[in-house]
Write a protein that holds these residues in place. Structure first.
Motif, PDB file in Angstrom:
ATOM      1  N   SER A  37      28.257  12.218  26.378  1.00 21.82           N
ATOM      2  CA  SER A  37      28.269  12.825  27.702  1.00 21.82           C
ATOM      3  C   SER A  37      29.404  12.231  28.530  1.00 21.82           C
ATOM      4  O   SER A  37      29.602  11.015  28.543  1.00 21.82           O
ATOM      5  N   SER A  80      30.251  11.503  32.045  1.00 25.69           N
ATOM      6  CA  SER A  80      29.547  11.381  33.320  1.00 25.69           C
ATOM      7  C   SER A  80      30.246  10.324  34.166  1.00 25.69           C
ATOM      8  O   SER A  80      29.899   9.135  34.116  1.00 25.69           O
ATOM      9  N   PRO A 137      22.833  11.431  32.011  1.00 24.10           N
ATOM     10  CA  PRO A 137      23.763  11.818  30.938  1.00 24.10           C
ATOM     11  C   PRO A 137      23.072  12.548  29.794  1.00 24.10           C
ATOM     12  O   PRO A 137      23.709  13.356  29.110  1.00 24.10           O
ATOM     13  N   SER A 138      21.792  12.281  29.581  1.00 24.05           N
ATOM     14  CA  SER A 138      21.063  12.949  28.502  1.00 24.05           C
ATOM     15  C   SER A 138      20.901  14.439  28.761  1.00 24.05           C
ATOM     16  O   SER A 138      20.558  15.206  27.853  1.00 24.05           O
ATOM     17  N   VAL A 149      22.487   9.298  23.390  1.00 25.99           N
ATOM     18  CA  VAL A 149      23.610   9.894  24.106  1.00 25.99           C
ATOM     19  C   VAL A 149      24.559   8.771  24.526  1.00 25.99           C
ATOM     20  O   VAL A 149      24.166   7.857  25.259  1.00 25.99           O
ATOM     21  N   LEU A 150      25.772   8.813  24.047  1.00 25.33           N
ATOM     22  CA  LEU A 150      26.775   7.809  24.373  1.00 25.33           C
ATOM     23  C   LEU A 150      27.582   8.268  25.577  1.00 25.33           C
ATOM     24  O   LEU A 150      27.973   9.430  25.671  1.00 25.33           O
ATOM     25  N   VAL A 151      27.815   7.326  26.495  1.00 24.86           N
ATOM     26  CA  VAL A 151      28.495   7.645  27.752  1.00 24.86           C
ATOM     27  C   VAL A 151      29.688   6.708  27.910  1.00 24.86           C
ATOM     28  O   VAL A 151      29.525   5.564  28.366  1.00 24.86           O
ATOM     29  N   ALA A 195      22.338   1.335  30.554  1.00 26.08           N
ATOM     30  CA  ALA A 195      21.550   2.130  29.612  1.00 26.08           C
ATOM     31  C   ALA A 195      20.274   2.635  30.258  1.00 26.08           C
ATOM     32  O   ALA A 195      19.736   2.027  31.180  1.00 26.08           O
ATOM     33  N   ALA A 233      15.683  11.665  24.907  1.00 28.19           N
ATOM     34  CA  ALA A 233      16.919  10.984  24.525  1.00 28.19           C
ATOM     35  C   ALA A 233      17.036   9.672  25.288  1.00 28.19           C
ATOM     36  O   ALA A 233      16.449   9.498  26.360  1.00 28.19           O
ATOM     37  N   TRP A 251      20.194   6.928  26.640  1.00 32.38           N
ATOM     38  CA  TRP A 251      21.638   6.952  26.847  1.00 32.38           C
ATOM     39  C   TRP A 251      22.159   5.534  27.017  1.00 32.38           C
ATOM     40  O   TRP A 251      21.471   4.659  27.547  1.00 32.38           O
ATOM     41  N   ALA A 286      25.782   3.603  28.154  1.00 31.26           N
ATOM     42  CA  ALA A 286      27.140   3.686  28.692  1.00 31.26           C
ATOM     43  C   ALA A 286      27.889   2.406  28.344  1.00 31.26           C
ATOM     44  O   ALA A 286      27.348   1.299  28.474  1.00 31.26           O
TER      45      ALA A 286
END
Length: 325
Positions: free
Chosen positions: A16, A18, A78-79, A205-207, A218, A225, A227, A229
């Motif tokens: 994502s 973001s 972000p998810s 989900v990687l940010v 995180a 999900a 996420w 970051a």
């Protein structure tokens, strides 16, 4: 403290974009005393730009040992997909005050709130106004740099995409940050709430953030999900010069320096030989080789005063897959 994300099967990765999470990382680094590698030049610029009300709103993030915060710090998760800064700021400015109170109760339970968040709960409208203003002020500084990071973000999208298609997500997860350790049980993340979380069937989900090298944020409690970051690889180069794109798939997967290092170790060699051959400082060679060893791609063996490195069978298969020698 360490948080553990227990992973029992190959996880599904997505990514994502973001930018609000980058702004939050800058606020925490510059105003909340959580120094994570943001250069002093940018920290000072943020301190001078953010209003007094913004400084007050960020103050709860500075409490020693307190890693948790309300979900409304990132109103568009972000998810849920990519979220523009415009949408995030609109969500903050339109947020009803009782949403902040509910998020604080969810984050900290129904008992007494941590002392640093009590004033926010007592005056939620004021806190939301101050926080939204602080985010907007930070973004006015960060946005030009974020635009310059487009090549890095595109490269990261390609890297995660290649790992997902090729079935090697652990290569990505194991190299997100020095604060994230990839173990046989899953991920251990330094500096979060200290809890244990089971990934189950949820996505990761990687940010990617444009942030200091030690910044990690995180959200591990989502129903569908989680996420995470992390600093986009190569972010440090942007403080002084533009970044260049990766040159092939293997470089996109693991970064050009580590890809070239792995290819250079065609036969066992010492760290000093490798440093001379690659024209890279010994400290950088050590750092990148440690990451390759963590990914089980090389071995390291001390013989007297020298440390010898060699490729593993796993590395040979990876190079064959990408036709690199």
């Amino acid at each position: 403290m360490w948080s553990e994300l227990h992973i029992t099967a190959t996880p599904q990765l997505s990514l994502s974009i973001s930018p609000h999470v980058t702004a939050l990382a800058w606020l925490a680094d510059a105003l909340a005393g959580r120094r994570r590698g943001l250069p002093d030049l940018w920290r000072k610029a943020i301190g001078a730009r953010v209003s007094r009300l913004g400084h007050q709103a960020v103050r709860p993030l500075a409490a020693p040992g307190a890693a948790a915060g309300p979900d409304c710090l990132v109103p568009r998760l972000p998810s849920e997909g990519d979220a523009s800064m415009h949408d995030q700021l609109a969500a903050l400015r339109d947020m009803p005050p009782d949403r902040l109170v509910r998020d604080l109760e969810q984050a900290f339970g129904t008992g007494p709130l941590p002392v640093q968040w009590r004033s926010a709960a007592e005056r939620p409208r004021q806190w939301l106004h101050g926080y939204a203003g602080a985010v907007a002020d930070v973004w006015s500084i960060a946005e030009p740099l974020w635009k310059r990071a487009r090549a890095l973000l595109d490269r990261e999208i390609a890297r995660v995409g290649v790992a997902t298609v090729r079935g090697g997500p652990e290569l990505v997860l194991g190299a997100l940050s020095d604060r994230i350790a990839c173990t046989e049980r899953g991920l251990r993340i330094n500096g979060l709430d200290g809890g244990r979380h089971d990934l189950g069937g949820r996505r990761i989900v990687l940010v990617p953030m444009l942030a200091g090298k030690d910044a990690v944020i995180a959200g591990l409690d989502g129903s569908d999900a989680v996420w995470i970051a992390y600093p986009v690889p190569g972010a440090q180069t942007l403080w002084s010069r533009p970044a260049a794109p990766a040159h092939d798939e293997l470089s996109a997967l693991m970064g050009p320096v580590r890809a070239d290092l792995l290819c250079a170790i065609g036969r066992p060699m010492t760290m000093s030989m490798l440093a001379a051959d690659m024209k890279i400082t010994p400290s950088s060679i050590t750092y990148h080789c440690d990451r390759l060893r963590d990914a089980r791609l090389i071995t390291k063996e001390r013989r007297g005063r020298e440390v010898w490195v060699g490729r593993t069978r796993r590395a040979e298969e990876l190079l064959e897959l990408y036709h690199r020698r």
